[in-house]
Design a protein around this motif. Sequence first.
Motif, PDB file in Angstrom:
ATOM      1  N   LEU A 120       4.090  -2.427   3.657  1.00 57.54           N
ATOM      2  CA  LEU A 120       3.861  -3.855   3.451  1.00 57.54           C
ATOM      3  C   LEU A 120       2.989  -4.295   4.610  1.00 57.54           C
ATOM      4  O   LEU A 120       3.431  -4.342   5.753  1.00 57.54           O
ATOM      5  N   SER A 121       1.732  -4.564   4.310  1.00 54.53           N
ATOM      6  CA  SER A 121       0.732  -4.817   5.336  1.00 54.53           C
ATOM      7  C   SER A 121       0.419  -6.311   5.434  1.00 54.53           C
ATOM      8  O   SER A 121       0.026  -6.930   4.438  1.00 54.53           O
ATOM      9  N   PHE A 122       0.580  -6.836   6.626  1.00 55.09           N
ATOM     10  CA  PHE A 122       0.319  -8.250   6.893  1.00 55.09           C
ATOM     11  C   PHE A 122      -0.956  -8.400   7.725  1.00 55.09           C
ATOM     12  O   PHE A 122      -1.469  -7.419   8.262  1.00 55.09           O
ATOM     13  N   ASP A 123      -1.462  -9.616   7.828  1.00 55.57           N
ATOM     14  CA  ASP A 123      -2.673  -9.862   8.614  1.00 55.57           C
ATOM     15  C   ASP A 123      -2.515  -9.377  10.054  1.00 55.57           C
ATOM     16  O   ASP A 123      -3.453  -8.883  10.653  1.00 55.57           O
ATOM     17  N   ASP A 124      -1.326  -9.537  10.576  1.00 53.04           N
ATOM     18  CA  ASP A 124      -1.027  -9.062  11.929  1.00 53.04           C
ATOM     19  C   ASP A 124      -0.189  -7.783  11.813  1.00 53.04           C
ATOM     20  O   ASP A 124       0.957  -7.846  11.352  1.00 53.04           O
ATOM     21  N   ALA A 158      -8.154   0.450   0.346  1.00 56.49           N
ATOM     22  CA  ALA A 158      -6.817   0.811  -0.112  1.00 56.49           C
ATOM     23  C   ALA A 158      -6.423  -0.019  -1.332  1.00 56.49           C
ATOM     24  O   ALA A 158      -6.723  -1.206  -1.425  1.00 56.49           O
ATOM     25  N   GLN A 159      -5.736   0.640  -2.252  1.00 52.24           N
ATOM     26  CA  GLN A 159      -5.264  -0.040  -3.454  1.00 52.24           C
ATOM     27  C   GLN A 159      -4.051  -0.898  -3.129  1.00 52.24           C
ATOM     28  O   GLN A 159      -3.103  -0.427  -2.513  1.00 52.24           O
ATOM     29  N   ASP A 160      -4.087  -2.159  -3.559  1.00 57.61           N
ATOM     30  CA  ASP A 160      -2.954  -3.072  -3.388  1.00 57.61           C
ATOM     31  C   ASP A 160      -2.112  -3.011  -4.657  1.00 57.61           C
ATOM     32  O   ASP A 160      -2.577  -3.376  -5.732  1.00 57.61           O
ATOM     33  N   ARG A 182       1.582  -6.180  13.657  1.00 58.74           N
ATOM     34  CA  ARG A 182       2.900  -6.185  14.318  1.00 58.74           C
ATOM     35  C   ARG A 182       4.021  -6.455  13.324  1.00 58.74           C
ATOM     36  O   ARG A 182       5.175  -6.115  13.575  1.00 58.74           O
ATOM     37  N   TYR A 183       3.685  -7.092  12.203  1.00 58.20           N
ATOM     38  CA  TYR A 183       4.696  -7.466  11.221  1.00 58.20           C
ATOM     39  C   TYR A 183       4.760  -6.505  10.035  1.00 58.20           C
ATOM     40  O   TYR A 183       5.543  -6.719   9.108  1.00 58.20           O
ATOM     41  N   ASP A 184       3.956  -5.449  10.060  1.00 57.98           N
ATOM     42  CA  ASP A 184       3.970  -4.473   8.971  1.00 57.98           C
ATOM     43  C   ASP A 184       5.352  -3.848   8.838  1.00 57.98           C
ATOM     44  O   ASP A 184       6.060  -3.639   9.827  1.00 57.98           O
ATOM     45  N   ILE A 185       5.715  -3.534   7.596  1.00 56.95           N
ATOM     46  CA  ILE A 185       7.002  -2.899   7.301  1.00 56.95           C
ATOM     47  C   ILE A 185       6.722  -1.634   6.513  1.00 56.95           C
ATOM     48  O   ILE A 185       5.925  -1.648   5.574  1.00 56.95           O
ATOM     49  N   ARG A 186       7.391  -0.542   6.892  1.00 54.25           N
ATOM     50  CA  ARG A 186       7.202   0.744   6.222  1.00 54.25           C
ATOM     51  C   ARG A 186       8.523   1.207   5.620  1.00 54.25           C
ATOM     52  O   ARG A 186       9.565   1.131   6.269  1.00 54.25           O
ATOM     53  N   PHE A 187       8.441   1.699   4.380  1.00 54.06           N
ATOM     54  CA  PHE A 187       9.592   2.261   3.683  1.00 54.06           C
ATOM     55  C   PHE A 187       9.264   3.689   3.279  1.00 54.06           C
ATOM     56  O   PHE A 187       8.522   3.910   2.318  1.00 54.06           O
ATOM     57  N   PRO A 188       9.778   4.679   3.992  1.00 51.05           N
ATOM     58  CA  PRO A 188       9.511   6.072   3.619  1.00 51.05           C
ATOM     59  C   PRO A 188      10.139   6.390   2.260  1.00 51.05           C
ATOM     60  O   PRO A 188      11.242   5.925   1.960  1.00 51.05           O
ATOM     61  N   LEU A 221       0.827  -1.198   0.000  1.00 54.11           N
ATOM     62  CA  LEU A 221       0.000   0.000   0.000  1.00 54.11           C
ATOM     63  C   LEU A 221       0.863   1.250   0.000  1.00 54.11           C
ATOM     64  O   LEU A 221       2.050   1.206   0.332  1.00 54.11           O
ATOM     65  N   LEU A 222       0.246   2.369  -0.366  1.00 51.85           N
ATOM     66  CA  LEU A 222       0.883   3.675  -0.214  1.00 51.85           C
ATOM     67  C   LEU A 222       0.175   4.412   0.904  1.00 51.85           C
ATOM     68  O   LEU A 222      -1.051   4.506   0.911  1.00 51.85           O
ATOM     69  N   ARG A 223       0.956   4.930   1.846  1.00 58.11           N
ATOM     70  CA  ARG A 223       0.400   5.620   3.011  1.00 58.11           C
ATOM     71  C   ARG A 223       0.970   7.028   3.095  1.00 58.11           C
ATOM     72  O   ARG A 223       2.187   7.223   2.987  1.00 58.11           O
ATOM     73  N   ASN A 224       0.104   7.998   3.278  1.00 60.66           N
ATOM     74  CA  ASN A 224       0.521   9.378   3.480  1.00 60.66           C
ATOM     75  C   ASN A 224       1.035   9.496   4.913  1.00 60.66           C
ATOM     76  O   ASN A 224       0.304   9.224   5.865  1.00 60.66           O
TER      77      ASN A 224
END
Length: 71
Positions: A52-56, A27-29, A58-64, A4-7
Motif C-alpha cells: 500500500l503505497s502512499f505519497d510519503d 507499476a500496476q495499481d 514513511r506511511y507505506d504498508i507491506r503485507f507479505p 501494488l505487488l512487489r517482489n
Amino acid sequence: MRVLLRNTQTGRLFGNSGQWTESMKEAQDFSSASRAITFASDRGFTEVEVLLSFDDPRYDIRFPLKSRGHF
C-alpha cells in the motif's frame, strides 16, 4: 494510495506491461488489496507482497503473501 505487488527478492513491482519494473510510475495499481491478492494467487506468484503505497513512503504498508495455496 496505490495498491501494488512487489517482489520481495528483487524489490521490483508488477508493471502495467505485465513485466516486473523498478519504476513506481510504471507499476500496476490494483485498486484494492483483494484484487492484488487474487491476481498473485491466480498466477502462482511466490515471494511477493502487497504494497500500500502512499505519497510519503514513511506511511507505506507491506503485507507479505505466502506461497500458492496459502493466501
